[in-house]
Design a protein around this motif. Structure first.
Motif, PDB file in Angstrom:
ATOM      1  N   GLY A  90     -20.605   0.475   7.200  1.00 41.61           N
ATOM      2  CA  GLY A  90     -21.472  -0.524   7.815  1.00 41.61           C
ATOM      3  C   GLY A  90     -20.983  -1.930   7.496  1.00 41.61           C
ATOM      4  O   GLY A  90     -19.816  -2.273   7.725  1.00 41.61           O
ATOM      5  N   ASP A  91     -21.880  -2.750   6.917  1.00 41.23           N
ATOM      6  CA  ASP A  91     -21.522  -4.132   6.576  1.00 41.23           C
ATOM      7  C   ASP A  91     -20.991  -4.280   5.157  1.00 41.23           C
ATOM      8  O   ASP A  91     -20.678  -5.390   4.727  1.00 41.23           O
ATOM      9  CB  ASP A  91     -22.747  -5.041   6.734  1.00 41.23           C
ATOM     10  N   GLU A  92     -20.895  -3.183   4.410  1.00 43.01           N
ATOM     11  CA  GLU A  92     -20.415  -3.273   3.024  1.00 43.01           C
ATOM     12  C   GLU A  92     -18.957  -3.708   2.995  1.00 43.01           C
ATOM     13  O   GLU A  92     -18.139  -3.265   3.803  1.00 43.01           O
ATOM     14  CB  GLU A  92     -20.561  -1.929   2.309  1.00 43.01           C
ATOM     15  N   ARG A  93     -18.656  -4.592   2.058  1.00 45.50           N
ATOM     16  CA  ARG A  93     -17.286  -5.038   1.880  1.00 45.50           C
ATOM     17  C   ARG A  93     -16.900  -4.944   0.403  1.00 45.50           C
ATOM     18  O   ARG A  93     -17.744  -4.771  -0.467  1.00 45.50           O
ATOM     19  CB  ARG A  93     -17.121  -6.486   2.387  1.00 45.50           C
ATOM     20  N   PHE A  94     -15.609  -5.084   0.144  1.00 44.31           N
ATOM     21  CA  PHE A  94     -15.052  -4.886  -1.186  1.00 44.31           C
ATOM     22  C   PHE A  94     -14.265  -6.121  -1.598  1.00 44.31           C
ATOM     23  O   PHE A  94     -13.961  -6.989  -0.778  1.00 44.31           O
ATOM     24  CB  PHE A  94     -14.158  -3.642  -1.185  1.00 44.31           C
ATOM     25  N   ASP A  95     -13.922  -6.197  -2.877  1.00 46.97           N
ATOM     26  CA  ASP A  95     -13.078  -7.290  -3.354  1.00 46.97           C
ATOM     27  C   ASP A  95     -11.625  -7.083  -2.961  1.00 46.97           C
ATOM     28  O   ASP A  95     -10.889  -8.042  -2.718  1.00 46.97           O
ATOM     29  CB  ASP A  95     -13.156  -7.399  -4.885  1.00 46.97           C
ATOM     30  N   LEU A  96     -11.222  -5.792  -2.919  1.00 42.94           N
ATOM     31  CA  LEU A  96      -9.813  -5.463  -2.698  1.00 42.94           C
ATOM     32  C   LEU A  96      -9.699  -4.120  -1.990  1.00 42.94           C
ATOM     33  O   LEU A  96     -10.383  -3.171  -2.344  1.00 42.94           O
ATOM     34  CB  LEU A  96      -9.077  -5.371  -4.046  1.00 42.94           C
ATOM     35  N   VAL A  97      -8.813  -4.057  -0.992  1.00 44.25           N
ATOM     36  CA  VAL A  97      -8.394  -2.775  -0.433  1.00 44.25           C
ATOM     37  C   VAL A  97      -7.061  -2.426  -1.081  1.00 44.25           C
ATOM     38  O   VAL A  97      -6.121  -3.226  -1.073  1.00 44.25           O
ATOM     39  CB  VAL A  97      -8.255  -2.821   1.096  1.00 44.25           C
ATOM     40  N   PHE A  98      -7.009  -1.228  -1.621  1.00 46.27           N
ATOM     41  CA  PHE A  98      -5.837  -0.743  -2.362  1.00 46.27           C
ATOM     42  C   PHE A  98      -5.326   0.503  -1.653  1.00 46.27           C
ATOM     43  O   PHE A  98      -6.102   1.383  -1.273  1.00 46.27           O
ATOM     44  CB  PHE A  98      -6.270  -0.400  -3.792  1.00 46.27           C
ATOM     45  N   SER A  99      -4.014   0.590  -1.471  1.00 50.75           N
ATOM     46  CA  SER A  99      -3.444   1.792  -0.848  1.00 50.75           C
ATOM     47  C   SER A  99      -2.053   2.025  -1.416  1.00 50.75           C
ATOM     48  O   SER A  99      -1.187   1.161  -1.324  1.00 50.75           O
ATOM     49  CB  SER A  99      -3.382   1.628   0.677  1.00 50.75           C
ATOM     50  N   ASN A 100      -1.869   3.184  -2.006  1.00 49.92           N
ATOM     51  CA  ASN A 100      -0.607   3.524  -2.664  1.00 49.92           C
ATOM     52  C   ASN A 100       0.021   4.729  -1.963  1.00 49.92           C
ATOM     53  O   ASN A 100      -0.534   5.829  -1.988  1.00 49.92           O
ATOM     54  CB  ASN A 100      -0.871   3.851  -4.147  1.00 49.92           C
ATOM     55  N   SER A 101       1.154   4.503  -1.308  1.00 51.81           N
ATOM     56  CA  SER A 101       1.912   5.591  -0.665  1.00 51.81           C
ATOM     57  C   SER A 101       1.067   6.381   0.327  1.00 51.81           C
ATOM     58  O   SER A 101       1.066   7.613   0.323  1.00 51.81           O
ATOM     59  CB  SER A 101       2.518   6.524  -1.732  1.00 51.81           C
ATOM     60  N   LEU A 102       0.346   5.669   1.184  1.00 51.01           N
ATOM     61  CA  LEU A 102      -0.418   6.327   2.245  1.00 51.01           C
ATOM     62  C   LEU A 102       0.149   6.055   3.623  1.00 51.01           C
ATOM     63  O   LEU A 102       0.326   6.978   4.416  1.00 51.01           O
ATOM     64  CB  LEU A 102      -1.882   5.866   2.223  1.00 51.01           C
ATOM     65  N   ILE A 103       0.459   4.802   3.933  1.00 52.15           N
ATOM     66  CA  ILE A 103       0.721   4.430   5.322  1.00 52.15           C
ATOM     67  C   ILE A 103       1.846   5.251   5.939  1.00 52.15           C
ATOM     68  O   ILE A 103       1.823   5.563   7.131  1.00 52.15           O
ATOM     69  CB  ILE A 103       0.992   2.900   5.444  1.00 52.15           C
ATOM     70  N   GLU A 104       2.818   5.669   5.140  1.00 55.53           N
ATOM     71  CA  GLU A 104       3.943   6.446   5.681  1.00 55.53           C
ATOM     72  C   GLU A 104       3.524   7.854   6.109  1.00 55.53           C
ATOM     73  O   GLU A 104       4.315   8.582   6.711  1.00 55.53           O
ATOM     74  CB  GLU A 104       5.090   6.512   4.667  1.00 55.53           C
ATOM     75  N   HIS A 105       2.271   8.242   5.818  1.00 51.62           N
ATOM     76  CA  HIS A 105       1.797   9.590   6.150  1.00 51.62           C
ATOM     77  C   HIS A 105       0.789   9.629   7.301  1.00 51.62           C
ATOM     78  O   HIS A 105       0.369  10.719   7.687  1.00 51.62           O
ATOM     79  CB  HIS A 105       1.147  10.234   4.922  1.00 51.62           C
ATOM     80  N   VAL A 106       0.368   8.486   7.826  1.00 53.42           N
ATOM     81  CA  VAL A 106      -0.769   8.520   8.761  1.00 53.42           C
ATOM     82  C   VAL A 106      -0.368   8.820  10.199  1.00 53.42           C
ATOM     83  O   VAL A 106      -1.234   9.149  11.015  1.00 53.42           O
ATOM     84  CB  VAL A 106      -1.592   7.207   8.699  1.00 53.42           C
ATOM     85  N   GLY A 107       0.931   8.678  10.547  1.00 53.79           N
ATOM     86  CA  GLY A 107       1.341   9.198  11.845  1.00 53.79           C
ATOM     87  C   GLY A 107       1.682   8.226  12.950  1.00 53.79           C
ATOM     88  O   GLY A 107       1.026   8.239  13.988  1.00 53.79           O
TER      89      GLY A 107
END
Length: 214
Positions: A90-107
């Protein structure tokens, strides 16, 4: 050296080469973002276990992953598509989005773009790490030049090479894993994260992975 000893040396123990590289990556990320341990973090594609073993313990981490058991707590796990994570909060937000070794797997390009858009949307800051396509050793299977091989040869290598994470998997599952792994170039990372600065993680002087930070 037998297979078990080789796997322990390179990938399967807390003292393995892979484990030491991960610790050095933490040192680098903390140097680049010293306040990371104090942040409310959204981790796209991670696991609770990875954060429980991390050298830092932020006050709250929410992990989104398609293959995860849901659980609440300081480290909250939510089963869902990281490329559509904005639909979960919904409208919830975070201080930081963190992603380690994911994007190369999403297609592929469409999913890369979706993930990058969600990353930029869900927090004012982000840290996205991914292996560099032109490092000479493919990082998921630890096999030289595997990312440049024809698909059929990549699958065969993934089936028999004992240092790869798919060693011993069924053939169809291995094929799917190889097909869904697409390493990115620096040009592509800059295209997907144009408001980030790209930092390089190096191994023996060679650029091994990229960390996009905003």
């Amino acid at each position: 050296m037998d297979v078990a000893a080789a796997r322990n040396l390179f990938v399967n123990s807390d003292r393995s080469l892979a484990a030491r590289i991960r610790l050095k990556r933490w040192d680098m990320m903390l140097a680049l973002m010293p306040d990371l341990p104090k942040m409310k973090i959204l981790d796209l594609g991670g696991t609770r276990e990875w954060w429980l073993r991390a050298p830092i313990q932020p006050p709250h981490v929410t992990v989104v992953n398609l293959d995860i058991d849901e659980q609440q707590g300081r480290i909250t796990a939510i089963r869902g598509d990281a490329c559509k994570a904005d639909q979960l909060f919904g409208d919830e937000r975070f201080d930081l989005v963190f992603s380690n070794s994911l994007i190369e797997h999403v297609g592929g390009h469409h999913s890369f773009s979706q993930l990058a858009e969600v990353t930029r949307k869900m927090a004012p800051r982000y840290l996205v790490q991914t292996p560099y396509r032109y490092f000479p050793i493919e990082p998921h299977w630890l096999f030289p030049g595997m990312q440049f091989m024809p698909m059929a040869l990549r699958v065969k290598t993934a089936e028999w090479w004992p240092l790869g994470h798919t060693w011993g998997w069924p053939q169809e599952q291995t094929f799917g894993e190889v097909l869904s792994t697409q390493l990115l170039t620096a040009t592509e990372m800059k295209r997907y994260f144009p408001d980030a600065k790209i930092h390089w993680e190096r191994f023996m002087g060679l650029p091994k992975s990229m960390i996009a930070i905003r």
